[in-house]
Design a protein around this motif. Structure first.
Motif, PDB file in Angstrom:
ATOM      1  N   TYR A 115       4.995   1.608  12.525  1.00 34.60           N
ATOM      2  CA  TYR A 115       5.743   1.508  11.784  1.00 34.60           C
ATOM      3  C   TYR A 115       5.171   1.852  10.362  1.00 34.60           C
ATOM      4  CZ  TYR A 115       9.422  -0.690   8.914  1.00 34.60           C
ATOM      5  OH  TYR A 115      10.481  -0.913   7.764  1.00 34.60           O
ATOM      6  N   GLY A 116       6.097   2.842   9.688  1.00 36.15           N
ATOM      7  CA  GLY A 116       5.552   3.270   8.256  1.00 36.15           C
ATOM      8  C   GLY A 116       5.202   4.629   8.379  1.00 36.15           C
ATOM      9  N   SER A 117       4.957   5.371   9.441  1.00 31.61           N
ATOM     10  CA  SER A 117       4.510   6.758   9.652  1.00 31.61           C
ATOM     11  C   SER A 117       5.321   7.402  10.559  1.00 31.61           C
ATOM     12  CB  SER A 117       3.124   6.780   9.899  1.00 31.61           C
ATOM     13  OG  SER A 117       2.702   7.960  10.035  1.00 31.61           O
ATOM     14  N   PRO A 118       5.478   8.642  10.230  1.00 27.55           N
ATOM     15  CA  PRO A 118       6.360   9.445  11.495  1.00 27.55           C
ATOM     16  C   PRO A 118       5.566  10.164  12.392  1.00 27.55           C
ATOM     17  CG  PRO A 118       6.270  10.829   9.281  1.00 27.55           C
ATOM     18  CD  PRO A 118       5.732   9.400   8.961  1.00 27.55           C
ATOM     19  N   LEU A 119       4.281  10.170  12.027  1.00 35.43           N
ATOM     20  CA  LEU A 119       3.294  10.906  12.782  1.00 35.43           C
ATOM     21  C   LEU A 119       3.146  10.388  14.423  1.00 35.43           C
ATOM     22  CD1 LEU A 119       0.197  10.988  10.484  1.00 35.43           C
ATOM     23  CD2 LEU A 119       1.747  12.826  11.034  1.00 35.43           C
ATOM     24  N   PRO A 120       3.303  11.173  15.328  1.00 37.03           N
ATOM     25  CA  PRO A 120       3.200  10.487  16.820  1.00 37.03           C
ATOM     26  C   PRO A 120       1.429  10.352  17.170  1.00 37.03           C
ATOM     27  CG  PRO A 120       3.541  12.961  16.691  1.00 37.03           C
ATOM     28  CD  PRO A 120       3.470  12.504  15.069  1.00 37.03           C
ATOM     29  N   ALA A 121       1.005   9.636  16.346  1.00 37.29           N
ATOM     30  CA  ALA A 121      -0.436   9.448  16.610  1.00 37.29           C
ATOM     31  C   ALA A 121      -0.826   8.041  15.996  1.00 37.29           C
ATOM     32  CB  ALA A 121      -1.423  10.584  15.704  1.00 37.29           C
TER      33      ALA A 121
ATOM     34  N   LEU B 136       0.855  -1.218  -0.101  1.00 37.15           N
ATOM     35  CA  LEU B 136       0.025   0.111  -0.012  1.00 37.15           C
ATOM     36  C   LEU B 136       0.792   1.389   0.048  1.00 37.15           C
ATOM     37  CD1 LEU B 136      -2.735  -1.122   2.785  1.00 37.15           C
ATOM     38  CD2 LEU B 136      -2.986  -0.884   0.109  1.00 37.15           C
ATOM     39  N   ASP B 137       2.097   1.085   0.672  1.00 38.54           N
ATOM     40  CA  ASP B 137       3.045   2.362   0.581  1.00 38.54           C
ATOM     41  C   ASP B 137       3.491   2.584  -0.659  1.00 38.54           C
ATOM     42  OD1 ASP B 137       4.329   4.394   2.412  1.00 38.54           O
ATOM     43  OD2 ASP B 137       6.122   3.199   1.593  1.00 38.54           O
ATOM     44  N   ARG B 138       3.690   1.709  -1.351  1.00 38.35           N
ATOM     45  CA  ARG B 138       4.300   1.865  -2.747  1.00 38.35           C
ATOM     46  C   ARG B 138       3.074   2.257  -3.771  1.00 38.35           C
ATOM     47  NH1 ARG B 138       5.598  -2.489  -4.706  1.00 38.35           N
ATOM     48  NH2 ARG B 138       5.136  -4.038  -2.942  1.00 38.35           N
ATOM     49  N   LEU B 139       1.928   1.696  -3.730  1.00 34.03           N
ATOM     50  CA  LEU B 139       1.139   1.725  -4.904  1.00 34.03           C
ATOM     51  C   LEU B 139      -0.165   2.696  -4.520  1.00 34.03           C
ATOM     52  CD1 LEU B 139       1.012  -2.127  -5.507  1.00 34.03           C
ATOM     53  CD2 LEU B 139       2.357  -0.325  -6.521  1.00 34.03           C
TER      54      LEU B 139
ATOM     55  N   ILE C  12      -1.989   9.860   2.891  1.00 32.25           N
ATOM     56  CA  ILE C  12      -0.561  10.298   2.981  1.00 32.25           C
ATOM     57  C   ILE C  12       0.290   9.363   3.716  1.00 32.25           C
ATOM     58  CG2 ILE C  12      -1.358  12.786   3.001  1.00 32.25           C
ATOM     59  CD1 ILE C  12      -1.340  12.629   6.185  1.00 32.25           C
ATOM     60  N   GLY C  13      -0.022   8.256   4.051  1.00 30.29           N
ATOM     61  CA  GLY C  13       0.881   7.268   4.538  1.00 30.29           C
ATOM     62  C   GLY C  13       0.365   5.878   4.504  1.00 30.29           C
ATOM     63  N   ALA C  14       1.234   5.056   5.069  1.00 20.35           N
ATOM     64  CA  ALA C  14       0.483   3.518   5.332  1.00 20.35           C
ATOM     65  C   ALA C  14       1.150   3.083   6.599  1.00 20.35           C
ATOM     66  CB  ALA C  14       0.915   2.358   4.212  1.00 20.35           C
ATOM     67  N   ALA C  15       0.663   2.942   7.585  1.00 20.61           N
ATOM     68  CA  ALA C  15       1.343   2.668   9.016  1.00 20.61           C
ATOM     69  C   ALA C  15       0.701   1.000   9.594  1.00 20.61           C
ATOM     70  CB  ALA C  15       0.951   3.660   9.981  1.00 20.61           C
ATOM     71  N   ARG C  16       1.326   0.787  10.327  1.00 19.50           N
ATOM     72  CA  ARG C  16       1.069  -0.531  11.119  1.00 19.50           C
ATOM     73  C   ARG C  16       1.616  -0.737  12.652  1.00 19.50           C
ATOM     74  NH1 ARG C  16       4.044  -4.167  12.533  1.00 19.50           N
ATOM     75  NH2 ARG C  16       5.711  -3.606  11.502  1.00 19.50           N
ATOM     76  N   ARG C  17       0.834  -1.253  13.475  1.00 27.17           N
ATOM     77  CA  ARG C  17       1.197  -1.753  14.837  1.00 27.17           C
ATOM     78  C   ARG C  17       0.586  -2.840  14.952  1.00 27.17           C
ATOM     79  NH1 ARG C  17       1.049   1.316  20.624  1.00 27.17           N
ATOM     80  NH2 ARG C  17       2.244   2.710  19.176  1.00 27.17           N
ATOM     81  N   GLY C  18       1.825  -4.042  15.168  1.00 27.29           N
ATOM     82  CA  GLY C  18       1.301  -5.208  15.224  1.00 27.29           C
ATOM     83  C   GLY C  18       0.486  -5.689  14.056  1.00 27.29           C
ATOM     84  N   LYS C  19      -0.758  -6.277  14.148  1.00 27.70           N
ATOM     85  CA  LYS C  19      -1.473  -6.684  13.104  1.00 27.70           C
ATOM     86  C   LYS C  19      -2.572  -5.957  12.514  1.00 27.70           C
ATOM     87  CE  LYS C  19      -1.477 -11.269  15.529  1.00 27.70           C
ATOM     88  NZ  LYS C  19      -2.442 -12.355  16.045  1.00 27.70           N
ATOM     89  N   TYR C  20      -2.550  -4.495  13.029  1.00 25.96           N
ATOM     90  CA  TYR C  20      -3.391  -3.549  12.595  1.00 25.96           C
ATOM     91  C   TYR C  20      -2.781  -2.731  11.796  1.00 25.96           C
ATOM     92  CZ  TYR C  20      -6.993  -4.138  16.238  1.00 25.96           C
ATOM     93  OH  TYR C  20      -8.096  -4.859  16.906  1.00 25.96           O
TER      94      TYR C  20
END
Length: 309
Positions: free
Chosen positions: A147-153, A14-17, A54-62
């Motif tokens: 992982y994958g996003s710099p946002l502190p949220a 998703l991050d790439r495409l 504007i991004g693709a982020a992951r924590r664990g399985k989410y």
């Protein structure tokens, strides 16, 4: 159920495409797939139309796709949990009509993706997965939410989920302390997503085999070096699985292009009952565990006795 390597493989695709694309339209074919969204299918679609990913982020399985807020910090995201069989497929509209997936639940029409106009299809045979648009909440430690996003949220429904072993912001010593405070077996602790996220049945068994630790070993009697060894083994096996696109046993898990992972060929004990242990040749044992199965080597991972190891 997809575990961290499988979800990370999807996130990377998703991050790439998709990152940079604008959601032009949304079709919900099964209302149950957006059951966690307040406002139902219509509200779900309304909150996505016109928004830029504007991004693709992951924590664990989410995993989640932060959405832009012109003139403001991003405050919402499209949150996905794949459940048992959920897939996010990025498809070319020019050829998508030639193959209609029988389990297509939600379709996003996006423009401006790096590779042009695309569909993002949520496919889910067993319907345990779900999508929702949710508010973002600040992280308590001020570090990136996933992982994958710099946002502190991170999305509010994920706030109770611990960081995972591949998260650069993870405090490994803190996880060890959490493990040793639990009065349970080590595998149960590894599967507790409030202790450390992303580890499921497959990679817990593989990590414990690598660490030479039985799944029933008591966490409150475990030394810090042994706890670190288990966590290091879990991170190692998931990193290797990620390099092979994850673990696929059937067509229910695929990446965004519909391709299966092949780490199943490298599994040492999971699903290998009766086969010789790759390390000592003792037949792998299968035990009932939490309404599932646990696989271990009786030679390398002897069942613990009472007392401290």
């Amino acid at each position: 159920m997809p575990e961290l390597p499988e979800v990370e493989t999807v996130r990377d695709g998703l991050d790439r495409l998709v990152v940079g694309a604008v959601v032009r339209d949304v079709e919900v074919f099964r209302e149950y797939s957006v059951r966690r969204h307040d406002g139902g299918p219509a509200g779900f679609a309304d909150q996505l139309r016109g928004r830029r990913v504007i991004g693709a982020a992951r924590r664990g399985k989410y995993l989640w796709l932060p959405l832009d807020e012109p003139g403001h910090e991003p405050s919402a995201a499209l949150l996905a949990h794949l459940g048992m069989s959920g897939q996010l497929l990025v498809r070319d509209p020019a050829v998508a009509g030639e193959w209609a997936h029988p389990h297509l639940r939600v379709r996003l029409h996006v423009d401006g993706a790096p590779s042009g106009a695309r569909y993002v299809d949520f496919v889910d045979q067993r319907t345990f997965g779900h999508l929702s648009v949710t508010d973002l909440a600040p992280t308590p430690d001020g570090a990136p939410g996933g992982y994958g996003s710099p946002l502190p949220a991170l999305p509010e429904p994920v706030a109770h989920i611990a960081r995972d072993l591949l998260d650069p912001a993870l405090d490994r010593d803190l996880v060890v302390a959490r493990l040793r405070r639990r009065r349970t077996g080590i595998k149960r602790a590894l599967l507790d997503q409030t202790v450390v996220s992303g580890v499921g049945n497959i990679y817990a068994d593989e990590a414990l085999w690598r660490a030479r630790v039985h799944f029933a070993r008591a966490t409150d009697a475990m030394t810090r070096p042994v706890a670190h060894r288990v966590l290091d083994a879990a991170a190692e096996v998931m990193t290797e699985a990620l390099g092979q696109g994850g673990t696929s046993f059937d067509a229910l898990y695929v990446d965004v292009n519909g391709e299966s992972g092949y780490f199943s060929r490298s599994l040492a004990v999971y699903g290998q009952a009766g086969e010789p242990c790759p390390r000592c040749a003792t037949p792998v044992r299968r035990d009932e565990f939490m309404n599932r199965s646990s696989f271990s080597c009786p030679g390398c991972q002897p069942r613990p006795r009472q007392g401290r190891w």
